[in-house]
Write a protein that holds these residues in place. Structure first.
Motif, PDB file in Angstrom:
ATOM      1  N   UNK A 416       0.900  -1.198   0.052  1.00 52.94           N
ATOM      2  CA  UNK A 416       0.056   0.098  -0.094  1.00 52.94           C
ATOM      3  C   UNK A 416       0.786   1.243  -0.118  1.00 52.94           C
ATOM      4  N   UNK A 442      -1.168  -6.122   9.110  1.00 58.22           N
ATOM      5  CA  UNK A 442       0.470  -5.959   9.409  1.00 58.22           C
ATOM      6  C   UNK A 442       0.675  -6.992  10.415  1.00 58.22           C
ATOM      7  N   UNK A 469     -11.747  -4.257   7.912  1.00 56.66           N
ATOM      8  CA  UNK A 469     -12.549  -3.008   8.107  1.00 56.66           C
ATOM      9  C   UNK A 469     -12.268  -1.606   7.683  1.00 56.66           C
ATOM     10  N   UNK A 470     -12.181  -1.562   6.445  1.00 55.94           N
ATOM     11  CA  UNK A 470     -12.718  -2.373   5.379  1.00 55.94           C
ATOM     12  C   UNK A 470     -11.267  -3.200   4.774  1.00 55.94           C
ATOM     13  N   UNK A 472      -8.966  -4.560   1.936  1.00 50.63           N
ATOM     14  CA  UNK A 472      -8.589  -4.020   0.577  1.00 50.63           C
ATOM     15  C   UNK A 472      -8.700  -4.923  -0.512  1.00 50.63           C
ATOM     16  N   UNK A 473      -9.342  -4.504  -1.573  1.00 50.34           N
ATOM     17  CA  UNK A 473      -9.574  -5.243  -2.710  1.00 50.34           C
ATOM     18  C   UNK A 473      -8.548  -5.160  -3.684  1.00 50.34           C
ATOM     19  N   UNK A 476      -9.456  -4.671  -7.633  1.00 48.17           N
ATOM     20  CA  UNK A 476     -10.181  -3.509  -7.881  1.00 48.17           C
ATOM     21  C   UNK A 476      -9.086  -2.542  -8.022  1.00 48.17           C
ATOM     22  N   UNK A 477      -7.977  -2.419  -7.196  1.00 47.73           N
ATOM     23  CA  UNK A 477      -6.819  -1.494  -7.003  1.00 47.73           C
ATOM     24  C   UNK A 477      -5.971  -1.644  -8.242  1.00 47.73           C
ATOM     25  N   UNK A 480      -7.956  -0.545 -11.490  1.00 47.05           N
ATOM     26  CA  UNK A 480      -7.934   0.831 -11.280  1.00 47.05           C
ATOM     27  C   UNK A 480      -6.866   1.504 -12.004  1.00 47.05           C
TER      28      UNK A 480
ATOM     29  N   UNK B  45      -3.041   5.240   9.379  1.00 45.95           N
ATOM     30  CA  UNK B  45      -3.112   5.514   8.089  1.00 45.95           C
ATOM     31  C   UNK B  45      -2.225   4.376   7.482  1.00 45.95           C
ATOM     32  N   UNK B  46      -2.259   4.204   6.198  1.00 44.81           N
ATOM     33  CA  UNK B  46      -1.680   2.932   5.421  1.00 44.81           C
ATOM     34  C   UNK B  46      -0.356   3.507   4.796  1.00 44.81           C
ATOM     35  N   UNK B 418      -1.395  10.404  -2.488  1.00 47.31           N
ATOM     36  CA  UNK B 418      -1.751  10.068  -1.183  1.00 47.31           C
ATOM     37  C   UNK B 418      -3.324   9.190  -1.193  1.00 47.31           C
ATOM     38  N   UNK B 419      -3.473   8.400  -2.416  1.00 44.42           N
ATOM     39  CA  UNK B 419      -4.839   7.845  -2.354  1.00 44.42           C
ATOM     40  C   UNK B 419      -5.053   6.968  -1.242  1.00 44.42           C
ATOM     41  N   UNK B 420      -4.086   6.466  -0.487  1.00 45.10           N
ATOM     42  CA  UNK B 420      -4.430   5.686   0.732  1.00 45.10           C
ATOM     43  C   UNK B 420      -5.425   6.360   1.673  1.00 45.10           C
ATOM     44  N   UNK B 423      -8.734   4.875   2.551  1.00 44.43           N
ATOM     45  CA  UNK B 423      -9.096   3.827   3.159  1.00 44.43           C
ATOM     46  C   UNK B 423      -9.339   4.386   4.526  1.00 44.43           C
ATOM     47  N   UNK B 426     -12.699   5.421   4.823  1.00 47.29           N
ATOM     48  CA  UNK B 426     -13.673   4.258   4.639  1.00 47.29           C
ATOM     49  C   UNK B 426     -13.572   3.683   6.461  1.00 47.29           C
ATOM     50  N   UNK B 427     -12.532   3.516   6.766  1.00 44.49           N
ATOM     51  CA  UNK B 427     -12.494   2.892   8.081  1.00 44.49           C
ATOM     52  C   UNK B 427     -13.200   3.750   9.286  1.00 44.49           C
ATOM     53  N   UNK B 429     -15.210   6.142   8.838  1.00 45.24           N
ATOM     54  CA  UNK B 429     -16.706   6.375   8.326  1.00 45.24           C
ATOM     55  C   UNK B 429     -16.754   7.872   8.131  1.00 45.24           C
ATOM     56  N   UNK B 476     -12.844   2.190  -9.327  1.00 42.82           N
ATOM     57  CA  UNK B 476     -12.282   0.991  -8.964  1.00 42.82           C
ATOM     58  C   UNK B 476     -11.546   1.322  -7.568  1.00 42.82           C
ATOM     59  N   UNK B 477     -10.475   2.285  -7.949  1.00 43.57           N
ATOM     60  CA  UNK B 477      -9.474   2.565  -6.739  1.00 43.57           C
ATOM     61  C   UNK B 477     -10.235   2.914  -5.528  1.00 43.57           C
ATOM     62  N   UNK B 479     -13.383   1.906  -4.475  1.00 40.53           N
ATOM     63  CA  UNK B 479     -14.246   0.626  -4.049  1.00 40.53           C
ATOM     64  C   UNK B 479     -12.823  -0.218  -3.649  1.00 40.53           C
ATOM     65  N   UNK B 480     -11.716  -0.479  -4.127  1.00 39.87           N
ATOM     66  CA  UNK B 480     -10.719  -1.255  -3.664  1.00 39.87           C
ATOM     67  C   UNK B 480     -10.293  -0.777  -2.293  1.00 39.87           C
ATOM     68  N   UNK B 481     -10.494   0.505  -1.880  1.00 39.59           N
ATOM     69  CA  UNK B 481     -10.349   0.761  -0.308  1.00 39.59           C
ATOM     70  C   UNK B 481     -11.593   1.067   0.438  1.00 39.59           C
TER      71      UNK B 481
END
Lengths: 514, 514
Positions: A416, A442, A469-470, A472-473, A476-477, A480, B45-46, B418-420, B423, B426-427, B429, B476-477, B479-481
């Motif tokens: 990631x 990790x 949670x969530x 990683x797919x 999809x990544x 993408x 953070x990832x 910094x597309x991470x 995630x 999402x986590x 919310x 896709x990116x 949704x992948x996260x």
């Protein structure tokens, strides 16, 4: 010609023909010059960690530097972690970092920063050009510096006006420092030690782990009974069937202690004495057994293979028969859950000859021994421990060796950090197959939490290691970013996907859910 | 208690209750302590740029620091670019950077690096704790330092043994430096200048751009006829309907020159004189009109709103009626191609009251004036020019202000750094809606290539700005996260998607293909 052209032509004249870049406004003239200068191939990364990691991979495989093109201090900063890894790999890298025009620096515009300050912790050579007239010569000096002492990071900072002002021409290449020869006295001393009957291990690194060095080391081991060892995280190791048997040091301190127990002499060939990766309460950091002697055959800047060959002669081992890894059929059963071992059995089974394995997964590391009797390959590892390294190293390795299959064995957490690597793999249609060990966490840290003796029952701590949670797919990544991808959840599915990936060319990602 | 607990309890005692982290082995005791200490919320953070960017956003909105938890030198290095932005935003940030145990440092293990060297270019305060006994007090000092001079970066380096050894207890908070008061003499001098009949502009920054400062500035402008200005990239501006009219400086040097033409006096309120973002051949860097006087009402470390209020009194402007942005219905037509203007018209139309706009897109910047008469909001911009900032800033802003909608107007190129961030959104919310301006390129750079006078017809150069081949698929990116996402290619589709996103809560991404 302007300074930008002078720079590029001088780099090309010095043998640098690859530029990984993520440029910005202050580098626009260098970008424009890419179209005026023959012989420089530019490759775009969408994040600077991709750029510097790719340069590391290129340097490890090509044995000469690529240039990076980075945008001011923050662009360099984003590339520092992988430059740290490159430094630990002794990879030659030439960073070209744009700076504000010299007339602009005084105004403290938003992007102004201490570029030399950012560069210092990772660079062995730093220079900021003061004029377009010196840019070509500065580039030649940077290339020379990058090749010194077995490979270094050279950072050349170029104010924008040095690019757009009138320049002096193309600088001639400067002589590259040859590895220093090891003295006859040292060879004799090590020969005497190695024949003294003590239990000996040669710890090899750098060129000593490529074919010429291994050939000599194998004879020495056969003649003296010594073990041949390599670091857990060596920059590059030639291994697999047909190569001399070299044992890889395990990762954890207590494993290393057991592994080295009874050793009375460690001979370093371009390596440092083994130390623990991290410190733990009540565990040792220094892993050389008590009473074991350490001798240096060659320092990292010295000619390791040459020293080994001289030692072969001194020992009269020219005709010794080295222990060679035999090619063995790997056992693979589709029964049972997909796990680190079954993944590696598939990899061993289908790996084509002469592949490059890039490894950044503790599970891949744990089972990497299974590859010792698979097809011959090079193994590139995480030299500096800064994760997010091998995804982009795979790019550089593939660019340096386009005919070789690159297999990247990659943890999901570490992937990631530089997942943007996939986009460059897609754009350049690189023959890189990424296997994501998707354990959704990790996992090494959950283990480390126990090892350091900390409380392990808390929800907050657990949340810091958990990548669910969530989830990683990865399919999809990858899609993408234009990379074909497939998810596998069983041994049979993984084996089929990996076998198919080995038979086609081009980037591909396999998510292995474990 | 051990040092890790002492650290966390001391941070909490000093008012730091948010920790954005990406820890590793050397930070395991701090991670474990998160479960022993009440009152500290950890967010994972990832990638470290997510961590530091989130701390920046939190600092801008909360007015107090979050802690970061970073893994050794390379972990800090990955966060440096966004710390550069945070420094330019005067955001208070407390970095906690783990280091090898003090007994381990000498062994030059792979992850050993010059952490202070990495920290120096971005940090106003750096300290490495030498003992568990001082960790609590050092934490209190770090918090104090982060709040000094209007907000700074404080970096506290903690060797692993300071975490696991016996500590002294909890340190009491240290007094926070209040903004310095501006002298009566300065107020009188500026009052005299502002009434002297010269064409005057007040350039505001920092607290002066929040409601209290704006209220006073509006009266001053009404009384004296002065313009109110803010920087192109101010850390935070309260704007929209009901707020005082403040003109944003345009981005390009020649636009600023035109914008400021005729100005005879610039009064700085926590701001610096306007300069060009980059230098260009034959264009000015210093943008204050020739002959224009510059006067300082308040320096960044001084009390800007207090100075403005004192100036209101000195001018007798208490009852002046400020120019206020009226709320106007925005015109929106679904006819025509989706573009920067139509996107912003939709945003203006549907923006709820009290949203936070995070902006990192040159197209969003170009049309941001359309928001001045939309619902009141805060605008957070790219203060330091290091791209990859506002995706994570959105995290921190949302964490600091969970009841407020965050709308991130984000270029596709810059989002990739910094597309991470998605995630973490999402986590946790988080109520963050990301609008990706998907023009499939670094369009600003293609423009800059022309502006610097470089050759623009080459394929190599074009390939460095082009994010097609392959195109990024942001749905896709995302949704992948784990972030819900939708692609829109027409004005009507975008408008419907954005309207719907404003009516629901939780993370969402809208790819606007333009």
């Amino acid at each position: 010609m302007n300074g930008a052209e002078s720079l590029l032509r001088s780099l090309v004249a010095s043998g640098v023909d690859m530029c990984f870049g993520n440029p910005g406004t202050s580098e626009m003239h260098f970008v424009a010059a890419l179209d005026s200068v023959e012989g420089m191939r530019p490759i775009l990364g969408l994040f600077e960690g991709v750029v510097t990691g790719a340069a590391d991979g290129y340097g490890r495989m090509a044995g000469k530097p690529a240039a990076t093109l980075l945008h001011l201090g923050p662009g360099l900063a984003n590339g520092l972690a992988n430059l740290h890894n490159a430094r630990r790999a002794s990879s030659p890298v030439v960073n070209i970092v744009g700076d504000h025009a010299s007339t602009h620096a005084r105004y403290e515009a938003p992007l102004t920063s201490d570029i030399k300050g950012f560069a210092r912790p990772v660079s062995s050579w730093i220079h900021s050009s003061s004029s377009a007239l010196t840019v070509g010569a500065d580039a030649a000096r940077a290339v020379q510096a990058s090749m010194a002492d077995g490979g270094q990071i050279a950072t050349l900072i170029l104010p924008a006006d040095t690019a757009w002002s009138q320049a002096d021409g193309v600088a001639a290449p400067l002589p590259v420092q040859a590895p220093a020869l090891v003295s006859d006295g040292t060879i004799e001393r090590i020969a005497a030690l190695a024949q003294s009957g003590v239990r000996t291990a040669f710890l090899l690194r750098g060129q000593a782990l490529q074919e010429r060095g291994l050939r000599a080391a194998g004879k020495i081991a056969a003649k003296t009974g010594a073990r041949l060892l390599c670091d857990t995280f060596a920059p590059r190791v030639a291994r697999g069937a047909g190569r001399e048997v070299v044992e890889r040091l395990p990762y954890f301190a207590e494993q290393v202690v057991e592994f080295l127990a009874g050793t009375e002499l460690i001979v370093l060939v371009g390596a440092q004495p083994p130390v623990s990766f991290f410190a733990y309460p009540d565990k040792p950091s220094w892993l050389t057994p008590e009473g074991c002697r350490i001798a240096v055959l060659s320092h990292p800047h010295e000619d390791g293979p040459g020293a080994l060959e001289a030692l072969v002669e001194a020992l009269g081992a020219q005709h010794a028969i080295a222990r060679i890894n035999a090619r063995t059929a790997v056992e693979f059963s589709p029964e049972g859950a997909l796990d680190g071992e079954s993944i590696m059995r598939s990899v061993a089974k289908h790996l084509p000859d002469n592949a490059i394995i890039t490894e950044e997964s503790s599970l891949a590391m744990a089972y990497s021994g299974l590859l010792e009797t698979a097809a011959p390959h090079d193994l590139l590892a995480l030299t500096g421990g800064a994760i997010g390294c091998l995804m982009p190293v795979s790019i550089g390795a593939s660019v340096a060796c386009p005919e070789r299959k690159v297999v990247n064995l990659q943890g999901d957490g570490s992937a990631m950090y530089t997942l943007q690597s996939l986009w460059t793999q897609a754009r350049e249609k690189l023959d890189v197959v990424t296997v994501i060990y998707a354990n959704r966490g990790y996992k090494i840290l959950a283990n480390e939490l126990k090892r350091v003796g900390a409380r392990t029952d808390g929800a907050h701590a657990a949340s810091m290691f958990d990548l669910q949670d969530p989830s990683l797919d990865w399919v999809a990544l990858a899609q993408g970013m234009g990379v074909e991808a497939v998810r596998t959840e069983s041994r049979a599915d993984f084996d089929a996907a990996f076998a198919a990936a080995m038979k086609r060319r081009g980037p591909m990602l396999i998510e292995a859910v474990i």
